[in-house]
Motif scaffolding. Structure first.
Motif, PDB file in Angstrom:
ATOM      1  N   ARG A 169       0.866  -1.183   0.000  1.00  0.00           N
ATOM      2  CA  ARG A 169       0.000   0.000   0.000  1.00  0.00           C
ATOM      3  C   ARG A 169       0.899   1.229   0.000  1.00  0.00           C
ATOM      4  O   ARG A 169       1.152   1.865   1.026  1.00  0.00           O
ATOM      5  N   ALA A 170       1.379   1.559  -1.196  1.00  0.00           N
ATOM      6  CA  ALA A 170       2.410   2.583  -1.320  1.00  0.00           C
ATOM      7  C   ALA A 170       1.889   3.981  -1.035  1.00  0.00           C
ATOM      8  O   ALA A 170       2.678   4.903  -0.846  1.00  0.00           O
ATOM      9  N   ALA A 171       0.564   4.173  -1.032  1.00  0.00           N
ATOM     10  CA  ALA A 171       0.040   5.513  -0.762  1.00  0.00           C
ATOM     11  C   ALA A 171       0.342   5.954   0.659  1.00  0.00           C
ATOM     12  O   ALA A 171       0.357   7.154   0.944  1.00  0.00           O
ATOM     13  N   GLY A 172       0.607   5.022   1.557  1.00  0.00           N
ATOM     14  CA  GLY A 172       0.944   5.385   2.923  1.00  0.00           C
ATOM     15  C   GLY A 172       2.422   5.630   3.133  1.00  0.00           C
ATOM     16  O   GLY A 172       2.841   5.932   4.243  1.00  0.00           O
ATOM     17  N   SER A 173       3.212   5.513   2.072  1.00  0.00           N
ATOM     18  CA  SER A 173       4.652   5.708   2.178  1.00  0.00           C
ATOM     19  C   SER A 173       5.034   7.098   1.697  1.00  0.00           C
ATOM     20  O   SER A 173       4.356   7.695   0.854  1.00  0.00           O
ATOM     21  N   THR A 174       6.136   7.617   2.220  1.00  0.00           N
ATOM     22  CA  THR A 174       6.636   8.909   1.762  1.00  0.00           C
ATOM     23  C   THR A 174       7.452   8.765   0.480  1.00  0.00           C
ATOM     24  O   THR A 174       7.887   9.766  -0.085  1.00  0.00           O
ATOM     25  N   ILE A 175       7.660   7.542   0.017  1.00  0.00           N
ATOM     26  CA  ILE A 175       8.376   7.295  -1.238  1.00  0.00           C
ATOM     27  C   ILE A 175       7.352   7.233  -2.370  1.00  0.00           C
ATOM     28  O   ILE A 175       6.385   6.483  -2.303  1.00  0.00           O
ATOM     29  N   ASP A 176       7.586   8.037  -3.392  1.00  0.00           N
ATOM     30  CA  ASP A 176       6.702   8.058  -4.562  1.00  0.00           C
ATOM     31  C   ASP A 176       7.191   6.995  -5.545  1.00  0.00           C
ATOM     32  O   ASP A 176       7.983   7.270  -6.434  1.00  0.00           O
TER      33      ASP A 176
END
Length: 413
Positions: A169-176
């Protein structure tokens, strides 16, 4: 607050599994499950342990989720303010946006689980009095490299390591993250051999193709004692064409069938390492990779040479109107947002085609747009249709502009 069970029946999960597949029960209004919106606008607390008994399995599970909300809020408050906090169940019902099942065991009258709890970022930040601003990295092309049996693979074949990164769930990460489907030209452009090249020119060409400014390589080397037996995974996270080390570690499982759990655990750990590197300032863009070599200017013709006739205005106009291929990045929390974004861009006058080349549900997807005109003209057309547009070299990043909020009416004296 009521929780409805997912349509698919969840069986008992072995206690030896490292982690579940990350099943999310996202709740809309009235307790009805909605499509997972990701953690883009949420604070998430993971690893909340519950052990609850009840008259039935459903009652025990609902009680476990209720307790997870209380524990999750206390952990979130401790993390953001330095001291635990408590809220009533009615308030928690209003700010909890989802329950993530990391691992669970369901019995006739008992529920044991490790859960994650997502809280609405705006509401939770307001209650705790903390800033809700999030700093994201520039778009980073993710390269999932897997070595198994001495053979390296990225997208040459479908791998469990690449699938594990698509589950993040990459939307919760600060990495784009810019994650690829691994189809079509992806297998030719991003392969094992490319990860060994240090040349910036070719990397710059690939990054422009996908709308990224830098790249990350998440590598795993698998070592098996025998088929179906124990597996040792040696993981490393690097950054840039020179593969600057960010993190490395090893994990082991006793059963080869639990490899998805092994990879999910490793993906979450590597993502945290990348976020920590971004916070520390170590995950910065390569200056040489960002710089573009000067374009050689054509030499002026010799005086004795006969000048060729200049094209007529109509030919120049047609050359100017030639289609330009541009990359457009757009936030896609779910599949409906992907279809809606493609339809909206195709509706812009002058757009010949708009196709999603890099799909990232819950993150940033990339569209390849063929447009009759310049990049500035496309930006103006999108802004006139209510999009908020950020512009880069050959790349546009769009999102729907927030609707203005109506000011409250004055109270009558």
């Amino acid at each position: 607050m009521q929780f409805r069970r997912p349509k698919t029946v969840l069986g008992a999960v072995s206690a030896l599994a490292l982690a579940g597949a990350g099943i999310m029960a996202a709740r809309g209004q009235g307790g009805v499950p909605s499509a997972p919106a990701g953690a883009a606008n949420s604070f998430e607390v993971s690893g909340v342990q519950v052990d609850v008994s009840g008259k039935t399995a459903d009652i025990a599970r609902q009680g476990g989720w209720r307790i997870a909300q209380r524990k999750g809020w206390s952990m979130l408050s401790q993390r953001l303010t330095g001291k635990p906090g408590t809220l009533s169940d009615s308030v928690l019902d209003a700010i909890v946006t989802g329950i993530v099942v990391e691992r669970e065991q369901i019995g006739p009258s008992r529920y044991i689980a490790s859960l994650g709890v997502q809280f609405d970022r705006a509401k939770a930040g307001s209650i705790l009095g903390v800033s809700i601003a999030v700093t994201h990295s520039p778009p980073m092309l993710l390269v999932p490299l897997q070595y198994s049996g001495g053979v390296g693979q990225v997208f040459e074949r479908d791998t469990a390591w690449a699938r594990a990164w698509n589950r993040l769930r990459a939307a919760g990460s600060t990495i784009d993250y810019v994650r690829l489907r691994g189809t079509g030209a992806d297998r030719l452009l991003v392969n094992t051999g490319q990860t060994l090249r240090h040349g910036r020119n070719w990397w710059r060409t690939i990054l422009d193709q996908y709308g990224a400014v830098d790249m990350l390589v998440a590598e795993v080397q698998l070592r098996r004692d025998y088929p179906g037996g124990p597996i040792v995974g040696i993981f490393s996270a690097t950054h840039g064409p020179d593969k600057v080390p960010v993190s490395s570690f090893a994990l082991r499982i006793d059963n080869g069938d639990a490899i998805d759990a092994l990879f999910d655990t490793a993906v979450a750990r590597i993502d945290k390492a990348y976020q920590a590197a971004l916070t520390d300032g170590r995950l910065h863009t390569d200056a040489v990779l960002a710089a573009r070599p000067p374009i050689a200017q054509p030499e002026a013709p010799a005086p004795e040479e006969t000048a060729t006739p200049s094209p007529t205005p109509s030919v120049e106009a047609s050359a100017t109107a030639a289609s330009a291929a541009l990359s457009v990045q757009v936030e896609t929390p779910n599949a409906a947002a992907v279809n809606a974004s493609e339809s909206a861009v195709r509706g812009v006058p002058g757009v010949r085609s708009a196709t999603t080349t890099s799909l990232a549900l819950g993150g940033i997807s990339v569209m390849r747009v063929s447009f009759d005109g310049s990049q500035a003209a496309l930006r103006a057309a999108l802004e006139s249709r209510g999009w908020s547009v950020q512009e880069g070299p050959g790349v546009l990043r769009i999102r729907r502009a927030a609707a203005p909020q109506a000011s409250p009416s004055p109270k009558a004296q």
